[in-house]
Design an enzyme around this catalytic site. Structure first.
Site, PDB file in Angstrom:
ATOM      1  N   HIS A 140       0.832  -1.199   0.000  1.00 18.62           N
ATOM      2  CA  HIS A 140       0.000   0.000   0.000  1.00 18.62           C
ATOM      3  C   HIS A 140       0.872   1.257   0.000  1.00 18.62           C
ATOM      4  O   HIS A 140       0.462   2.309  -0.476  1.00 18.62           O
ATOM      5  CB  HIS A 140      -0.908   0.040   1.234  1.00 18.62           C
ATOM      6  CG  HIS A 140      -2.010  -0.961   1.214  1.00 18.62           C
ATOM      7  ND1 HIS A 140      -1.854  -2.244   1.695  1.00 18.62           N
ATOM      8  CD2 HIS A 140      -3.284  -0.892   0.766  1.00 18.62           C
ATOM      9  CE1 HIS A 140      -2.996  -2.905   1.553  1.00 18.62           C
ATOM     10  NE2 HIS A 140      -3.872  -2.105   0.989  1.00 18.62           N
TER      11      HIS A 140
ATOM     12  N   ASP B 220      -4.481  -6.463  -7.645  1.00 21.73           N
ATOM     13  CA  ASP B 220      -4.700  -5.773  -6.379  1.00 21.73           C
ATOM     14  C   ASP B 220      -4.993  -4.309  -6.714  1.00 21.73           C
ATOM     15  O   ASP B 220      -4.887  -3.886  -7.872  1.00 21.73           O
ATOM     16  CB  ASP B 220      -3.460  -5.913  -5.487  1.00 21.73           C
ATOM     17  CG  ASP B 220      -3.800  -5.829  -3.999  1.00 21.73           C
ATOM     18  OD1 ASP B 220      -4.892  -5.361  -3.657  1.00 21.73           O
ATOM     19  OD2 ASP B 220      -2.953  -6.237  -3.177  1.00 21.73           O
TER      20      ASP B 220
END
Length: 511
Positions: A188, A260
């Site tokens: 992230h 993702d």
């Protein structure tokens, strides 16, 4: 089937079809409904979209009124990562707790019941399970989301989870290919790197994915990680060698490949989401997940136009985009006929039953056994030693044992203690937190709740301070129990789901 809006050409429809965007709000915005009419085939839901099961069912019905075979996806792992119960904590323990029990039938039953609840709300694609082998105990993003550090254990429970979820009519999306367990960086925030030989990857990381493919996983999610032994230049999500050569070619997988979240810094901060999306589809991805942080029509339009422009410029073969869109529609057809929101046959207790079985209880030498340890009868002081939140979990999901102890021992008092992010390695910050907890507790018995003590030096120091002054402190570890058990009573829950807190509270109160 749904009739697409006239005037939308095939190339544009295909570009829309491969996107899995999110949105804000608890009802579908007009732009999203319009895009569904133009060819968009998938929608991603997050905690911000969910207020209650009834509201969620109404939302998915609204989407299906526009397109009856829409894929409605969610990131519902159970355990620490929940969207259905983001405001209360999950009714199901996560993977690490299920791995600790190591009963594959229990894992299958938990996954089936979770899938049944999703199907009842109109959700038909779950971005789960995590098949990552947690081989690096200091991993900041996987941890209890993994079934464990043992490859074969992770493989058999991944297969059981896929089977259970899909038996409820919800497509599984096994993640994060080729394996995110041996990383020390959260994708992230940045691009993680795994530097191990190809044979180690084959024997360790890939084994659970082979099991998922054999179990019929309808989708696989790629990881934003650089694996030089497989491709020294591009992260897995953008690597043709990994997605087409390895996953399609060597492993023989023919289902949907989902990326993702493309807004994660590992991609967005290096390639940008438009360029990243084009490279991902060219590499072999079929669906572009975007919407965790970017959730508007402008983003959808930008990605659609980037894909169309790449085809027209010869950078992305049109047949590759068409193939990706075909796989999305094929899964949408399966999901629209496979959904079976059955009645509750397991009852609401399967998750709590699993959480109870997952507990590991250790009593300090000389104080007896878990069976003879004297439980609390007076309300304690719960000192929650709180780390910086994992972004995959989110700050808004409650965790701990205090709320459950309040029900069992009315009058329980709680306090939260933490270190600033830049002080997480500072033992002095932990000592200060420990002293503050001692002062707040007064004469009450202390229950110290930690999460991954082994990864947080300040947390270990805070426990040192508490236990030196109050050796009768009870310690509850709600992360990976890597640190040695300590305290008068040590309870490892293997996860921070609400039911894990309930199970620990029952032990503390002697139930």
């Amino acid at each position: 089937m749904t009739t697409l809006a006239s005037g939308t050409d095939t190339l544009t429809r295909d570009a829309l079809t491969v996107l899995q965007p999110g949105f804000t709000g608890t009802t579908a915005p007009d732009w999203l409904l319009r895009r569904l009419g133009e060819g968009l085939a998938s929608v991603g839901l997050f905690g911000r979209n969910i207020a209650s099961p009834g509201q969620l069912a109404a939302l998915t019905a609204q989407l299906r009124a526009e397109r009856d075979d829409v894929l409605v996806a969610i990131d519902e792992e159970g355990g620490d990562v929940t969207r259905l119960e983001v405001r209360t904590g999950s009714s199901f323990p996560g993977n690490h707790a299920l791995g600790a029990v190591d009963d594959v039938e229990l894992t299958r039953e938990v996954a089936h019941e979770l899938g049944r609840r999703l199907a009842a709300c109109g959700v038909n694609l779950n971005w789960a399970p995590s098949a990552d082998v947690n081989s690096n105990p200091r991993n900041p993003v996987i941890g209890v989301r993994s079934f464990g550090a043992d490859t074969e254990l992770a493989a058999r429970h991944t297969a059981a989870y896929v089977t259970g979820l899909q038996s409820a009519g919800v497509a599984a999306c096994t993640k994060h290919f080729p394996g995110h367990g041996d990383t020390a960086v959260d994708s992230h925030h940045a691009l993680p790197r795994i530097d191990v030989p190809a044979d180690v990857l084959a024997d360790r990381e890939l084994t659970p994915f082979r099991a998922a493919i054999a179990a019929g996983s309808r989708a696989v999610m790629s990881a934003h990680i650089l694996v030089p032994a497989l491709d020294p230049d591009r992260p897995a999500t953008l690597s043709r060698r990994i997605l087409t050569g390895l996953l399609r070619g060597e492993l023989g997988y023919d289902g949907l490949i989902v990326t993702d979240g493309m807004e994660m810094r590992a991609i967005a901060g290096t390639y940008g989401i438009e360029r990243g999306s084009v490279l991902a589809v060219a590499a072999g991805a079929d669906a572009i997940c975007v919407g965790g942080g970017l959730a508007d029509d402008a983003t959808v339009r930008r990605l659609r136009d980037a894909l169309v422009a790449a085809v027209r410029a010869g950078e992305l073969p049109e047949e590759r985009l068409a193939e990706a869109a075909h796989r999305v529609r094929a899964l949408a057809r399966w999901a629209s006929t496979a959904g079976r929101a059955s009645e509750d046959t397991h009852g609401s207790e399967i998750g709590l039953h699993a959480a109870r079985r997952a507990l590991t209880v250790t009593v300090a030498p000389g104080l007896g056994t878990p069976e003879t340890f004297k439980p609390l009868t007076e309300p304690p002081y719960v000192a929650a030693l709180t780390p910086v939140a994992n972004i995959a979990v989110g700050d808004e999901t409650p965790w701990g044992v205090a709320a459950e102890l309040v029900h069992l021992l009315p009058g329980t008092v709680t306090g939260s203690f933490s270190a600033a992010e830049d002080k997480e390695s500072d033992a002095g910050a932990g000592e200060s937190a420990g002293r503050a907890a001692l002062q707040a507790a007064g004469a009450r018995r202390i229950v110290a709740v930690v999460r991954d003590e082994h990864r947080h030096p300040w947390m270990a120091s805070a426990l040192d301070t508490l236990l030196a002054a109050r050796p009768d402190t009870i310690v509850v570890e709600m992360g990976v129990p890597q640190a040695a058990p300590r305290g008068a009573l040590h309870i490892a829950t293997h996860g921070a789901a609400r039911v894990c807190g309930r199970a620990a509270a029952e032990v503390i109160a002697g139930l």
